[in-house]
Design a protein around this motif. Structure first.
Motif, PDB file in Angstrom:
ATOM      1  N   GLU B  67       0.792  -1.089  -0.060  1.00 47.82           N
ATOM      2  CA  GLU B  67       0.018  -0.048  -0.177  1.00 47.82           C
ATOM      3  C   GLU B  67       0.791   1.187  -0.017  1.00 47.82           C
ATOM      4  OE1 GLU B  67      -2.416   1.945   3.793  1.00 47.82           O
ATOM      5  OE2 GLU B  67      -2.517  -0.283   3.342  1.00 47.82           O
ATOM      6  N   TRP B  68       0.883   1.971  -0.999  1.00 43.34           N
ATOM      7  CA  TRP B  68       1.766   3.203  -1.116  1.00 43.34           C
ATOM      8  C   TRP B  68       1.699   4.129  -0.118  1.00 43.34           C
ATOM      9  CZ3 TRP B  68       5.373   3.943  -4.748  1.00 43.34           C
ATOM     10  CH2 TRP B  68       6.263   5.228  -4.866  1.00 43.34           C
ATOM     11  N   ILE B  69       2.896   4.559   0.493  1.00 42.25           N
ATOM     12  CA  ILE B  69       2.613   5.759   1.434  1.00 42.25           C
ATOM     13  C   ILE B  69       3.899   6.449   1.302  1.00 42.25           C
ATOM     14  CG2 ILE B  69       1.810   4.028   3.345  1.00 42.25           C
ATOM     15  CD1 ILE B  69       4.570   3.495   4.349  1.00 42.25           C
ATOM     16  N   GLY B  70       4.661   6.455   0.063  1.00 42.95           N
ATOM     17  CA  GLY B  70       5.314   7.467  -0.008  1.00 42.95           C
ATOM     18  C   GLY B  70       6.703   7.465   0.736  1.00 42.95           C
ATOM     19  N   LEU B  71       7.423   8.628   1.279  1.00 43.34           N
ATOM     20  CA  LEU B  71       8.644   8.579   1.983  1.00 43.34           C
ATOM     21  C   LEU B  71       8.520   7.915   3.358  1.00 43.34           C
ATOM     22  CD1 LEU B  71      10.386  11.679   0.428  1.00 43.34           C
ATOM     23  CD2 LEU B  71      10.944   9.271   0.364  1.00 43.34           C
ATOM     24  N   GLN B  72       7.305   7.490   3.890  1.00 41.06           N
ATOM     25  CA  GLN B  72       7.045   7.398   5.366  1.00 41.06           C
ATOM     26  C   GLN B  72       8.164   6.520   5.851  1.00 41.06           C
ATOM     27  OE1 GLN B  72       4.541   9.078   7.097  1.00 41.06           O
ATOM     28  NE2 GLN B  72       5.806   8.382   8.616  1.00 41.06           N
ATOM     29  N   ASN B  73       8.348   5.282   5.207  1.00 39.99           N
ATOM     30  CA  ASN B  73       9.288   4.508   5.933  1.00 39.99           C
ATOM     31  C   ASN B  73      10.589   5.115   6.023  1.00 39.99           C
ATOM     32  OD1 ASN B  73       7.550   2.058   6.184  1.00 39.99           O
ATOM     33  ND2 ASN B  73       8.027   1.606   3.892  1.00 39.99           N
ATOM     34  N   TYR B  74      10.871   5.673   5.212  1.00 37.66           N
ATOM     35  CA  TYR B  74      12.454   6.354   5.184  1.00 37.66           C
ATOM     36  C   TYR B  74      12.437   7.229   6.390  1.00 37.66           C
ATOM     37  CZ  TYR B  74      13.781   4.037   0.850  1.00 37.66           C
ATOM     38  OH  TYR B  74      14.124   3.112  -0.321  1.00 37.66           O
ATOM     39  N   LEU B  75      11.238   8.248   6.405  1.00 39.91           N
ATOM     40  CA  LEU B  75      11.036   9.163   7.458  1.00 39.91           C
ATOM     41  C   LEU B  75      11.279   8.428   8.734  1.00 39.91           C
ATOM     42  CD1 LEU B  75       8.410  11.649   6.025  1.00 39.91           C
ATOM     43  CD2 LEU B  75      10.896  11.988   6.118  1.00 39.91           C
ATOM     44  N   PHE B  78      14.649   7.156   9.748  1.00 37.48           N
ATOM     45  CA  PHE B  78      15.830   8.356  10.121  1.00 37.48           C
ATOM     46  C   PHE B  78      15.329   8.996  11.238  1.00 37.48           C
ATOM     47  CE2 PHE B  78      16.935   7.930   5.488  1.00 37.48           C
ATOM     48  CZ  PHE B  78      18.279   7.556   5.853  1.00 37.48           C
ATOM     49  N   LEU B  79      14.165   9.267  11.595  1.00 33.13           N
ATOM     50  CA  LEU B  79      13.792  10.313  12.596  1.00 33.13           C
ATOM     51  C   LEU B  79      13.472   9.435  13.918  1.00 33.13           C
ATOM     52  CD1 LEU B  79      11.526  12.522  10.502  1.00 33.13           C
ATOM     53  CD2 LEU B  79      13.923  12.907  11.118  1.00 33.13           C
ATOM     54  N   THR B  80      12.950   8.293  13.703  1.00 34.34           N
ATOM     55  CA  THR B  80      12.367   7.785  15.215  1.00 34.34           C
ATOM     56  C   THR B  80      12.953   6.439  15.418  1.00 34.34           C
ATOM     57  OG1 THR B  80      10.344   6.828  14.212  1.00 34.34           O
ATOM     58  CG2 THR B  80      10.030   8.962  15.106  1.00 34.34           C
ATOM     59  N   ASP B  81      13.550   5.866  14.598  1.00 38.51           N
ATOM     60  CA  ASP B  81      13.803   4.387  14.690  1.00 38.51           C
ATOM     61  C   ASP B  81      15.186   4.314  15.294  1.00 38.51           C
ATOM     62  OD1 ASP B  81      14.562   1.626  14.604  1.00 38.51           O
ATOM     63  OD2 ASP B  81      13.908   1.134  12.749  1.00 38.51           O
ATOM     64  N   GLU B  82      15.372   4.162  16.614  1.00 40.97           N
ATOM     65  CA  GLU B  82      16.574   4.313  17.733  1.00 40.97           C
ATOM     66  C   GLU B  82      17.466   2.986  17.122  1.00 40.97           C
ATOM     67  OE1 GLU B  82      15.530   4.235  21.711  1.00 40.97           O
ATOM     68  OE2 GLU B  82      14.155   5.944  21.297  1.00 40.97           O
ATOM     69  N   LYS B  83      16.643   1.706  16.948  1.00 41.50           N
ATOM     70  CA  LYS B  83      17.611   0.475  16.664  1.00 41.50           C
ATOM     71  C   LYS B  83      18.172   0.703  15.248  1.00 41.50           C
ATOM     72  CE  LYS B  83      15.208  -2.543  19.614  1.00 41.50           C
ATOM     73  NZ  LYS B  83      15.449  -3.837  19.720  1.00 41.50           N
ATOM     74  N   PHE B  84      17.705   1.459  14.265  1.00 44.36           N
ATOM     75  CA  PHE B  84      18.396   1.673  13.006  1.00 44.36           C
ATOM     76  C   PHE B  84      19.751   2.383  13.294  1.00 44.36           C
ATOM     77  CE2 PHE B  84      19.308   5.002  10.233  1.00 44.36           C
ATOM     78  CZ  PHE B  84      19.795   4.309   8.973  1.00 44.36           C
ATOM     79  N   TRP B  85      19.700   3.297  14.148  1.00 44.03           N
ATOM     80  CA  TRP B  85      21.009   3.954  14.304  1.00 44.03           C
ATOM     81  C   TRP B  85      22.022   2.894  15.276  1.00 44.03           C
ATOM     82  CZ3 TRP B  85      22.126   7.916  11.276  1.00 44.03           C
ATOM     83  CH2 TRP B  85      21.000   8.612  10.914  1.00 44.03           C
ATOM     84  N   MET B  86      21.207   2.290  16.043  1.00 46.76           N
ATOM     85  CA  MET B  86      22.102   1.506  17.055  1.00 46.76           C
ATOM     86  C   MET B  86      22.778   0.446  16.072  1.00 46.76           C
ATOM     87  SD  MET B  86      22.845   0.536  20.096  1.00 46.76           S
ATOM     88  CE  MET B  86      23.424  -0.651  21.225  1.00 46.76           C
ATOM     89  N   SER B  87      22.152  -0.183  14.975  1.00 51.48           N
ATOM     90  CA  SER B  87      22.602  -1.092  14.240  1.00 51.48           C
ATOM     91  C   SER B  87      23.809  -0.779  13.358  1.00 51.48           C
ATOM     92  CB  SER B  87      21.391  -1.854  13.483  1.00 51.48           C
ATOM     93  OG  SER B  87      20.745  -1.076  12.603  1.00 51.48           O
TER      94      SER B  87
END
Lengths: 282, 313, 427
Positions: B67-75, B78-87
């Motif tokens: 289901e199309w949500i544009g840039l939502q995943n990327y936002l 980058f903005l709220t995913d602490e685990k992403f930065w941790m990893s």
């Protein structure tokens, strides 16, 4: 003079042997441990000791039986088929493509080379679902095609590896051949291929055991048990929520790495300097 | 001794005296050679690649439909995913130490094994064993036997008086990643073999000439071996960087990302999000981010390679 | 002339393919399960038996180990290529149900096509998700506490009773540690599953999830705080593994539990069908009992669960035949004998009675235990929400932070609530 030199060599050799042998133990410890585990009685397979409580080959018998009447001879046969085909195909196609990248010139070469390098960077997990949907639409489920073809056509690791080695072969050889009337295909077969022996052996060893060990691809695409390779079979011993027959699993794992080791030992002479040309002359 | 990574020169730069017929012939030849690769790429890679890019802009649960949500995943990433930065942090730390250690071990052992001595056939195979075992159960159990609180590593340190109580190297947040780095260094078999093949390719006449000139072993190593080996070093550096950047199995079987996410390498996080939790869209976005990061790293390595990689020809 | 030959050839081909089509009206069902060697052997025998009795149905087995099983099922689902019959677990099922990947068996249950005679309603209901039937239980499992009888005798402590409370359990673990100098148990409850906490919440009259699975089902964070404080109390006493020891052994599995090496006197919260694995690795028979109760509990929190579910996928072309197979699986005595208790204790009373007659020592203990657990079980667990795995991961994250003393139980309660509710609201 020459006598003292051999003495020094001998001392070097002894030091080398001692160091390498000590470290060797560290390197093969897991294998020894697994071997010991496969000889222990089934409940004790996971204990830390390296000396089994007797020589108990029942794990091998039990393991070889396989699952529901499909023995490991089937799985070994399938693995040899898959890994053998993949290796032959890969060696040929990727050396061919590498020659194209390293020794011919054509429009778009840089772009294609960059694209090829880029595809090595992609995490496999991401391509899995779209690839599955694609192969499913092509009606390739439960056949060896999706397992074999992508591994027989050039993959970036090997193509790039061969590009690097071809660039190390002096281009004067090409020019000489050109003057003798060879075309590019002639150069590939007569000049490049014979000079690629060490890297072909390297690539062959890698392709063989990577395919041999590959678990996810066959798991997704092969459905019939009689088509399974050994990598899937080895994991069919294990169910963390019930009982795992560790002894049988270790036994079959030990057997499953034998072909890779044998191939390695057999072909490695092409990787190193021959005895005659090494320091024996002193 | 000109640097020739730029060997792939555009056709436009080819000498003007070459006729149009010749240019067509050259192109045909070139394409004929890369045809197998081109087929493989177009048939098996392009479509999945584009699909995963598309998925990265969708909310796609593995059990449902995209289901199309544009840039939502990327936002979100980058903005709220602490685990992403941790990893990312964990992965960078891991790569920075594991790659040089593995390559150094591989090169050292390749040098040691390049000559045929008694038993070296056996030893070369033995040193290759850890790499063959890869990410099997045996490795995970053995690593626990070595670096667990009851492990042999503690026994050694205790007997040397370096520690006075047992430490769980795998279970302690600050040391866990080092057990994985050591594992990576220990599985140096593949680059070792590539080095061996590279060493074999160096003409022996060069060494013989150097010997006559009175060069020491070390001088031979730094002046002949290393320069002539640079294409292979370059290859190993790039490939091992990518492999270890995307390292999954070892972390999965030994620590499963723990303790406290201190070994949550990127591929493991991607796997969890994309496959285990079934957020295929989010997982695809994570994959494209690492793809971009790796591409940048690769370009940097390629650019600098002009300065240190030596090509024959 | 050539045209004629061509046409007649085509006609011949058409006729041939038609006759082949008629002759091969055999229905093929793909059946996918995970397991280990023993289970694969048993299942293949049952399939053989089934094919003998129903010669026009062919079962194509597609079995693997646990590792990779769900990757495969998920991928097959994304590709619309699910096998006709899929072995499932109840905790993962909601997402599949929500996206209509599984066949709703309710109509077949109502008209009797799916035969549930001799199966207690409570056990049939194990395949019921949100009011609809989506599968049948292969057998019954219950969470269990195992103990080493010899070590209990040596410590002079009586065996744990099903009526003991959590306080008793904590005291017991500490006492075993003091008397024997080994671990009382590896841990008090599992960190990798919400099993222990789920029961605790139920005993406090709540549930882990609210009724529609959109938020946590308990309001008072004190419940979480008490649970973690109890956990920390045991941890600090040294009677269980320290946090780093737990982390390094988090995924090692039942065969490597310290109870198998006489390094712990108890093993808390595995499943009842794992007795065999534990006994095999310890080399001796173990005792088995229920999880603890809560002092003055508001509800019975302990539960039974289906070991696995057999489900039919929504895209099957042969629902009737698939259900024929399920019926055979559930009711055929011979099949039941072959399957044994590998997939939990059979639900069908006749099959169960036959099995009980000549059960091994281990099976007998499991049978007795399931009876005990049934007598001490509360309501069945509601189906877990589709985002179950993510909630469990959030629970684990917070759990580790608390036992590594990065945060207090109070902070943990708040963090878990925030994370879980956000996951559940957005699934």
């Amino acid at each position: 003079m020459s006598l003292s030199f051999t003495k020094k060599e001998r001392l070097n050799n002894i030091l080398f042997q001692v160091f390498v042998a000590l470290f060797c133990f560290v390197m093969i410890y897991p294998l020894l441990w697994m071997l010991a585990g496969s000889l222990k009685t089934s409940g004790n397979a996971l204990t830390a000791t390296l000396i089994p409580d007797g020589l108990n080959f029942s794990n091998y018998l039990q393991g070889w039986k396989g699952f529901g009447g499909h023995s490991f001879s089937i799985f070994f046969r399938n693995s040899f088929f898959i890994a053998g085909m993949a290796t032959l195909g890969q060696l040929f196609t990727s050396s061919f493509a590498a020659f194209g990248f390293a020794r011919t010139r054509f429009i778009g070469q840089k772009v294609f080379f960059a694209v090829m390098i880029a595809t090595v960077l992609l995490p496999a997990q991401v391509l899995r679902i779209p690839q599955y949907i694609m192969f499913n639409n092509w009606g390739w489920m439960d056949s060896y095609l999706p397992v074999l073809l992508p591994q027989m056509l050039p993959v970036p690791f090997f193509t790039f590896l061969m590009v690097q080695f071809i660039r190390g072969i002096p281009s004067e050889l090409d020019e000489a051949a050109l003057i003798d009337g060879c075309n590019k295909f002639g150069i590939y077969f007569r000049i490049i291929l014979p000079n690629l022996k060490p890297v072909m052996v390297t690539a062959g060893i890698f392709r063989f055991y990577w395919t041999w060990n590959d678990f996810m691809t066959p798991l997704l695409y092969l459905q019939t048990v009689t088509k399974y390779p050994i990598s899937i079979a080895l994991r069919m011993f294990s169910d963390p929520n019930a009982i795992t027959n560790w002894g049988a699993m270790f036994g079959m794992t030990v057997l499953s790495i034998v072909p890779t080791l044998v191939i390695f030992i057999f072909f490695q002479k092409y990787l190193v300097e021959g005895v005659a040309s090494s320091g024996l002359k002193g | 001794m000109n640097n020739r990574f730029e060997a792939l020169k555009d056709v436009s730069r080819i000498d003007h005296r070459i006729g149009i017929k010749k240019i067509i012939k050259m192109n045909l030849e070139g394409y004929a050679f890369i045809l197998p690769w081109l087929i493989g790429f177009l048939a098996f890679m392009l479509y999945p690649l584009l699909m995963s890019l598309y998925y990265s802009f969708t909310k796609y649960s593995i059990v449902g439909n995209p289901e199309w949500i544009g840039l939502q995943n990327y936002l979100t990433i980058f903005l709220t995913d602490e685990k992403f930065w941790m990893s990312l942090k964990v992965t960078f730390f891991y790569v920075v130490f594991a790659v040089p250690l593995r390559l150094a071990a591989a090169l050292a052992l390749a040098m040691l094994f390049k000559k045929a001595r008694p038993l070296t056939n056996f030893y070369r195979a033995a040193y290759y064993v850890p790499s063959i075992l890869g990410g099997s159960v045996a490795i995970s159990v053995v690593w626990r036997q070595l670096f667990g609180s009851k492990g042999a590593f503690n026994d050694i340190l205790l007997s040397l008086g370096l520690i006075n109580q047992r430490i769980s190297w795998i279970g302690t947040p600050d040391t866990a990643i080092w057990t994985l780095i050591l594992l990576a260094a220990w599985q140096f078999g593949s680059p070792m073999i590539v080095f061996l093949a590279g060493l074999k390719q160096i003409p022996k006449s060069l060494y013989e000439a150097a010997k006559i000139d009175g060069a020491s072993k070390w001088q031979q190593f730094t002046r002949i071996t290393i320069p002539l080996l640079t294409p292979v070093i370059f290859f190993n550096l790039l490939m091992q960087m990518v492999r270890l950047f995307l390292m999954f199995t070892q972390a999965f079987i030994i620590t499963d990302g723990g303790p406290l996410d201190r070994t949550l390498v990127y591929a493991l996080y991607l796997y969890r999000k994309g496959i285990s939790f079934g957020h295929l869209g989010y997982g695809s976005a994570l994959a494209w981010i690492i793809l971009v990061i790796l591409t940048v790293a690769t370009i940097i390595i390629f650019k600098t390679s002009n300065k240190w990689v030596y090509y024959e020809s | 002339m050539t045209k004629k030959i061509l046409v007649s050839c085509l006609v011949l081909l058409l006729v041939l393919s038609c006759t082949i089509g008629v002759a091969a009206e055999k229905v093929t069902l793909r059946f996918s399960w995970w397991g280990s060697q023993d289970r694969h052997d048993r299942t293949m025998k049952v399939i053989e038996l089934f094919e003998e009795k129903y010669p026009d149905i062919d079962i194509q087995p597609e079995f693997t180990g646990w590792s990779g099983y769900w990757d495969r099922i998920n991928t097959q689902m994304a590709g619309g290529n699910l096998p006709d019959i899929v072995q499932h677990v109840r905790k993962y099922i909601s997402g599949y149900v929500k996206n209509e990947n599984l066949l709703n068996l309710t109509p077949y249950l109502k008209d009797g096509t799916l035969d549930t005679s001799n199966i207690p309603d409570s056990l049939v209901a194990m395949g019921n998700i949100n009011g609809r039937q989506y599968g049948v239980a292969t057998g019954v499992n219950a969470p269990a506490v195992y103990y080493d009888k010899g070590l209990f005798k040596k410590a002079g402590i009586s065996y744990p009773s099903p009526d003991r409370t959590w306080q008793d359990e904590v005291a017991l673990i500490k006492k075993l540690h003091d008397k024997l100098g080994i671990l009382g148990s590896a841990n008090l409850t599992s960190q990798t599953d919400v099993g222990g906490f789920t029961v605790w919440v139920r005993q406090h009259g709540g549930a882990l999830y609210n009724e529609d699975g959109t938020a946590l089902g308990y309001d008072d964070d004190q419940i979480y705080i008490d649970f973690m404080e109890m956990t920390l109390d045991v941890l600090d006493s040294g009677a269980v593994w320290s946090a780093p020891e737990r982390a390094e052994n988090a995924d090692t599995g039942v065969e490597q539990d310290p109870i198998t090496r006489q390094e712990a006197a108890m093993a808390t919260i595995y499943w009842s069908n794992q007795l065999g694995a534990l006994v095999n690795s310890s080399g001796k028979m173990l005792g088995i009992t229920t999880m603890p109760k809560l002092d003055n509990q508001l509800a019975e929190g302990r539960f039974l669960k289906p070991a696995m579910l057999l489900t039919v996928s929504a895209n099957t072309e042969h629902p009737k035949e698939a259900i024929t197979f399920l019926n055979f699986w559930l009711h055929d005595i011979e099949a039941g004998k072959i399957l044994g208790t590998d997939r939990g204790v059979p639900t069908e009373s006749k099959v169960k009675a036959v099995l009980k007659e000549d059960a091994s020592e281990i099976d007998q203990a499991v049978f007795d235990y399931i009876d005990l657990a049934a007598a001490n079980a509360g309501e069945a667990l509601a189906a877990q929400p589709p985002a179950y795995q993510e909630v469990v991961a959030a629970y684990e994250d917070v759990y580790w932070k608390v036992i590594y003393k990065q945060i207090t139980p109070e902070e943990g309660a708040k963090e878990f609530r925030e994370k879980a509710n956000s996951i559940l609201a957005n699934q």
